[in-house]
Scaffold this motif. Structure first.
Motif, mmCIF file in Angstrom:
data_model
loop_
_atom_site.group_PDB
_atom_site.id
_atom_site.type_symbol
_atom_site.label_atom_id
_atom_site.label_comp_id
_atom_site.label_asym_id
_atom_site.label_seq_id
_atom_site.Cartn_x
_atom_site.Cartn_y
_atom_site.Cartn_z
ATOM 1 N N UNK A 68 0.964 -1.322 0.052
ATOM 2 C CA UNK A 68 -0.045 0.033 -0.044
ATOM 3 C C UNK A 68 0.877 1.248 -0.057
ATOM 4 N N UNK A 69 2.189 1.090 -0.323
ATOM 5 C CA UNK A 69 2.968 2.479 -0.412
ATOM 6 C C UNK A 69 3.330 2.895 0.815
ATOM 7 N N UNK A 70 3.053 4.132 1.407
ATOM 8 C CA UNK A 70 3.680 4.661 2.767
ATOM 9 C C UNK A 70 2.566 4.045 3.573
ATOM 10 N N UNK A 71 3.432 4.163 4.779
ATOM 11 C CA UNK A 71 2.685 3.736 6.097
ATOM 12 C C UNK A 71 1.596 4.912 6.315
ATOM 13 N N UNK A 72 0.627 4.442 6.930
ATOM 14 C CA UNK A 72 -0.384 5.561 7.163
ATOM 15 C C UNK A 72 -0.386 5.782 8.470
ATOM 16 N N UNK A 73 -0.952 7.033 8.803
ATOM 17 C CA UNK A 73 -1.267 7.554 10.217
ATOM 18 C C UNK A 73 -2.392 7.069 10.695
ATOM 19 N N UNK A 74 -2.443 6.290 11.636
ATOM 20 C CA UNK A 74 -3.570 5.669 12.294
ATOM 21 C C UNK A 74 -3.872 6.142 13.754
ATOM 22 N N UNK A 75 -5.047 6.308 14.313
ATOM 23 C CA UNK A 75 -5.402 6.725 15.348
ATOM 24 C C UNK A 75 -5.374 5.277 16.442
ATOM 25 N N UNK A 76 -5.264 5.812 17.800
ATOM 26 C CA UNK A 76 -5.175 4.485 18.674
ATOM 27 C C UNK A 76 -6.510 3.905 18.426
ATOM 28 N N UNK A 77 -7.693 4.502 18.424
ATOM 29 C CA UNK A 77 -8.995 3.834 18.387
ATOM 30 C C UNK A 77 -9.253 3.110 17.109
ATOM 31 N N UNK A 78 -8.670 3.753 15.932
ATOM 32 C CA UNK A 78 -8.559 3.159 14.875
ATOM 33 C C UNK A 78 -7.803 1.570 14.615
ATOM 34 N N UNK A 79 -6.611 1.676 15.319
ATOM 35 C CA UNK A 79 -5.938 0.426 15.449
ATOM 36 C C UNK A 79 -6.579 -0.590 15.883
ATOM 37 N N UNK A 80 -7.337 -0.223 17.082
ATOM 38 C CA UNK A 80 -8.115 -1.304 17.674
ATOM 39 C C UNK A 80 -9.116 -1.689 17.164
ATOM 40 N N UNK A 81 -9.991 -0.850 16.131
ATOM 41 C CA UNK A 81 -11.018 -1.123 15.489
ATOM 42 C C UNK A 81 -10.520 -2.072 14.437
ATOM 43 N N UNK A 82 -9.343 -1.774 13.571
ATOM 44 C CA UNK A 82 -8.932 -2.720 12.774
ATOM 45 C C UNK A 82 -8.526 -4.174 13.214
ATOM 46 N N UNK A 83 -8.012 -4.107 14.323
ATOM 47 C CA UNK A 83 -7.490 -5.597 15.012
ATOM 48 C C UNK A 83 -8.885 -6.362 15.425
ATOM 49 N N UNK A 84 -10.052 -5.524 15.799
ATOM 50 C CA UNK A 84 -11.294 -6.128 16.211
ATOM 51 C C UNK A 84 -11.946 -6.770 14.916
#
Length: 171
Positions: A35-51
């Motif tokens: 996906x090219x560059x690593x994105x900026x991810x919020x803490x809540x988004x990281x948790x939602x993605x993992x969930x």
């Protein structure tokens, strides 16, 4: 005993330096996304993605990719963290250090990671007031197992290094 050996083997296998594409069998490649560059991810988004992988019961396997609305990543521990953080490729436990910084254990916040050479897990919260037992989301074997959320003992947690993604956004 066979189950224990299988679990240990799967966790140790997470150390293999597998590039963005994971080897499935001799001569075969499972192409996970890039996906090219690593994105900026919020803490809540990281948790939602993992969930999302927990909800989808993404099957563990270094030779597998799991795809959903967040992309296609290798479905092992470091691929799980790569997806949660929104990295450009599925990294391995060693190369997670290239996109993160080591932090003090007392500074762990949701979306940070507990990492060692053989395994990585996403930190969610502390289970105890003494801050010794982390609740983590992790993806580990045996092959076919889904990622889980569980509480680690203080002894297990002490074997891991806390790291923070350089592009994590507060809030």
């Amino acid at each position: 005993m066979k189950t224990l050996i299988t679990v240990v083997t799967a966790v140790l296998a997470c150390t293999t330096a597998i590039p963005a594409a994971a080897q499935v069998a001799a001569g075969e490649i499972a192409a996970c996304g890039t996906y090219g560059a690593d994105r900026t991810t919020s803490r809540s988004e990281a948790q939602a993605r993992a969930q999302s992988w927990i909800d989808e019961r993404a099957a563990y396997g270094q030779g597998r990719c799991h795809s959903n609305r967040y992309g296609s990543y290798r479905s092992d521990c470091s691929g799980f963290v790569s997806m949660a953080w929104g990295l450009g490729v599925s990294r391995n436990t060693s190369s997670l250090g290239e996109v993160s910084v080591q932090i003090n254990r007392a500074d762990l916040q949701p979306g940070d990671v507990l990492n060692r050479s053989s395994h990585a897990a996403l930190f969610i919260r502390w289970a105890d007031a003494a801050r010794t037992q982390p609740v983590v989301r992790e993806h580990t074997g045996p092959n076919g197992a889904a990622p889980v959320e569980r509480t680690w003992s203080a002894q297990t947690a002490s074997a891991y290094t806390p790291i923070r993604y350089r592009n994590i956004a507060e809030g």
